[in-house]
Design an enzyme around this catalytic site. Structure first.
Site, mmCIF file in Angstrom:
data_model
loop_
_atom_site.group_PDB
_atom_site.id
_atom_site.type_symbol
_atom_site.label_atom_id
_atom_site.label_comp_id
_atom_site.label_asym_id
_atom_site.label_seq_id
_atom_site.Cartn_x
_atom_site.Cartn_y
_atom_site.Cartn_z
ATOM 1 N N CYS A 73 7.404 -0.924 4.517
ATOM 2 C CA CYS A 73 7.931 -2.243 4.885
ATOM 3 C C CYS A 73 8.054 -3.216 3.716
ATOM 4 C CB CYS A 73 7.037 -2.884 5.940
ATOM 5 S SG CYS A 73 6.599 -1.821 7.328
ATOM 6 N N HIS A 132 6.139 -10.419 5.375
ATOM 7 C CA HIS A 132 5.478 -9.302 4.660
ATOM 8 C C HIS A 132 5.717 -9.338 3.163
ATOM 9 C CE1 HIS A 132 3.953 -4.890 5.278
ATOM 10 N NE2 HIS A 132 2.992 -5.751 4.944
#
Ligand SMILES: [Ca+2]
Length: 461
Positions: A73, A132
């Site tokens: 990710c 993130h």
């Protein structure tokens, strides 16, 4: 002497090549999380209808060899937000959970972001979903180019309970939100509101869903839709994907309602391949999964829609990568890319419009701890995860034992041709080695203590 008007136009172009406001299209960037290559209707899965995402392929171009620059990710998002291989600035790995992330984890401040580049061109910028790219204040989306933010800073979140994770709360701007509905629907609704409010000016909306990442949680309405699927995990996954498809449908419907479809460039990708064992997200015929440099980890659903400007219903087999999204958006916005920005992505518009029949990239590269890959034409040299090993962040990759595949004949990477074509191995190895020499060491290596309760490794000295 040329007429003044002509001179002014030339000056404006030379000063930054910014198109007139009316010419600047909106940019809608939709990112699914952990959605495997094989799961959408338009990618060949008949089990879970995804008509709204499929409509992007129907009204635009679907790339069958669409990649992301990492199998995880955070690294992929670092590449997406900069248009540069994230390994160039040390963003090779995930950080680990919020409580354990190293303090310097975050998209390095040396890098200029996608929204910063568009803001400089007069765009209003909004982000609704998963970041993130850093927990510390200096890495916050509002400090990295977004005018608005509703979402969370970590790598995953519960779908129903906004207050489930105090170290990684849902935030509106910097304020904690304690109550929210299903995140998939909330992020789409926020995006719709942002588009409505900014309908008369150029906007950039970044919509990175946490769907279909773990945990497996779905609304009853969608679970009912897939009552015929016996396996509970698969049923929940189907419901999550279907919910995301409907959510994307509400955003696309808003574009149609406001008559913005021909003035909006839409991108859809997944951030990495499917982790099939944990959430059933499948990668079709591809080998491997999320966290691996096999195709299943890095080749993802990949589509572009721009009605009236990009052909409809075209399938393009040329390799592209998510690093291309930023330069493509900048070109559409009339922003001239400067060589000193050192972007790795390329503007895909000439390729989309049939003005360039060649390949957008001479080669594509990956490095992820002990794993690597390089794709050159139909050939791929790859070193996947070691036998029995998961993600080996501490080990550095070597090319010894790398395997060679011809993806045109062997999409599943089943027949290693390294012995048969040593000259190809040398050619691809040389290209990768040259690229690798331009990279820096990872700025952090995640600790796995507490997360899995095992597999903790000491950082290599
Ligand atoms: Ca992911």
């Amino acid at each position: 002497m040329k007429p003044l008007r002509s001179f002014c136009c030339f000056s404006a172009f030379a000063a930054g090549a910014i198109a007139a406001p009316a010419d600047r299209p909106n940019i809608l960037l939709i990112v699914a999380d952990d959605l495997g290559w094989g799961e959408l209707g338009c990618q060949g899965n008949p089990q879970i209808p995804t008509p709204h995402i499929d409509s992007l392929a129907k009204n635009g171009v679907r790339f069958t060899n669409g990649y992301v620059s990492g199998p995880y990710c955070s690294p992929t998002r670092a590449g997406l937000m900069t248009g540069r291989y994230q390994n160039r600035f040390g963003h090779e790995f995930n950080p680990g959970p919020a409580e354990q992330a190293v303090a310097n984890f975050g998209l390095p401040l040396s890098e200029t972001t996608f929204p910063q580049r568009l803001k400089a061109a007069g765009y209003v910028t909004g982000m609704f979903g998963k970041w993130h790219l850093g927990y510390q204040p200096e890495f916050h989306p509002l400090r990295r180019g977004f005018d608005e933010f509703l979402g969370f800073l970590g790598g995953a979140h519960r779908y129903f309970d906004a207050a489930a994770d105090r170290a990684n709360p849902i935030l509106r701007g910097t304020a904690v939100v304690d109550k929210m509905d299903y995140t998939t629907e909330a992020f789409a609704r926020e995006t719709v509101g942002f588009i409505e409010r900014n309908r008369s000016r150029p906007w950039f909306a970044y919509l990175p869903f946490n769907a279909v990442h773990a945990p497996l949680e779905a609304p009853e309405k969608y679970l009912q839709r897939f009552a015929g699927i016996a396996d509970e995990r698969r049923r929940t996954f189907a419901a999550m994907l279907s919910s995301m498809d409907d959510a994307i449908g509400t955003v696309l419907a808003k574009l149609a309602e406001l008559k913005l479809e021909e003035n909006t460039l839409v991108f859809f990708i997944s951030d990495n391949g499917g982790p099939t064992a944990s959430i059933t997200s499948g990668n079709g015929p591809l080998r491997g999964f999320k966290s691996q440099t096999w195709e299943g980890g890095i080749r993802v659903p990949w589509m572009i829609q721009w009605k009236g400007r990009v052909p409809a219903g075209r399938v393009d087999d040329r390799p592209v990568i998510q690093l291309d999204i930023l330069p493509t958006a900048l070109a559409a916005a009339g922003v001239a890319v400067k060589p000193e920005w050192r972007l790795d992505g390329v503007n895909l518009l000439p390729f989309l419009r049939g003005e360039n029949d060649g390949a957008p990239h001479a080669a594509l590269f990956w490095r992820f701890g002990a794993q690597m890959a390089v794709r050159l034409g139909d050939w791929k040299l790859v070193k996947g995860p070691g036998a029995g090993a998961g993600v080996e962040e501490n080990a550095r990759v070597t090319l010894a034992g790398a395997e060679l595949y011809n993806l045109k004949d062997d999409i599943g990477e089943s027949t290693n041709l390294a012995t048969k074509h040593p000259e190809k191995v040398r050619e691809l190895a040389a290209a990768w080695t040259k690229w690798n020499a331009e990279l820096i060491e990872p700025k952090w290596v995640p600790t796995r203590a507490g997360k899995a309760g095992k597999g903790v490794k000491k950082k290599a000295k």
